[in-house]
Design a protein around this motif. Sequence first.
Motif: not given
Length: 170
Positions: A22-31
Motif C-alpha cells: 500500500q502506498r503511504p497516505g491518508s488511507d493507511s493513516h486512517a486504517l
Amino acid sequence: AQLHDLVAFLDRNSSLELSLTQRPGSDSHALLKEKQSLQWVRGLLGDSLQLLGLWSIVVDHQVATIVKKLPTEAASSLRHALFRDLVVRGEGREVAASLVHALVQTYLADSASTDPISARLRTLCPALYTMEDSTSSKVHELLLAAGQQGKAGERERMVGEAVTLALGIA
C-alpha cells in the motif's frame, strides 16, 4: 454475555493489517487510527468484563460482608463511584484491589484454603488478581496455618513451603 460476544466480534474483525504494497497516505493513516481505536475499545471492554467478574464474586460472598472489610476510603469510593469511574480511573483500580484483598482476607480469617477464591479470581479478573497475588495469598495461608500448628515438624514444613513459594515471587 453481550460484552463477551462483542469482545469476540472485535477479536475476529479488528485485525486490520496494512499491506506493505500500500502506498503511504491518508488511507493507511486512517486504517491505523481505526485499528488503534478498536484496540482501545477492546481494552475498555476487557477491563469492564474483569470488573463485572470481580463484582459477581463479591455478590456471591455477600456484598455487605466484603464491603465491611474495606478501608473506609475504599468503601466510600465504592458507594459513590459510577461503573465508568471504577473501570477507567486509578481510584477505581484501587477500589477493585481492595475488594480482591477483602475477599482473600475473608478466606484467611475463616482458616479456609485460598485456592478456590484464587482460581476464581484468576479466571474472571486476571489483570486484577495476578499469579503473584495468588501465590502471595497461598504463602499467607501457609504461614497462618503454621502458626496454629502444634507439631514442630509440620510447622517447619509449612514455613519452608511458604518460603519456597515466596522466593518464587521475588
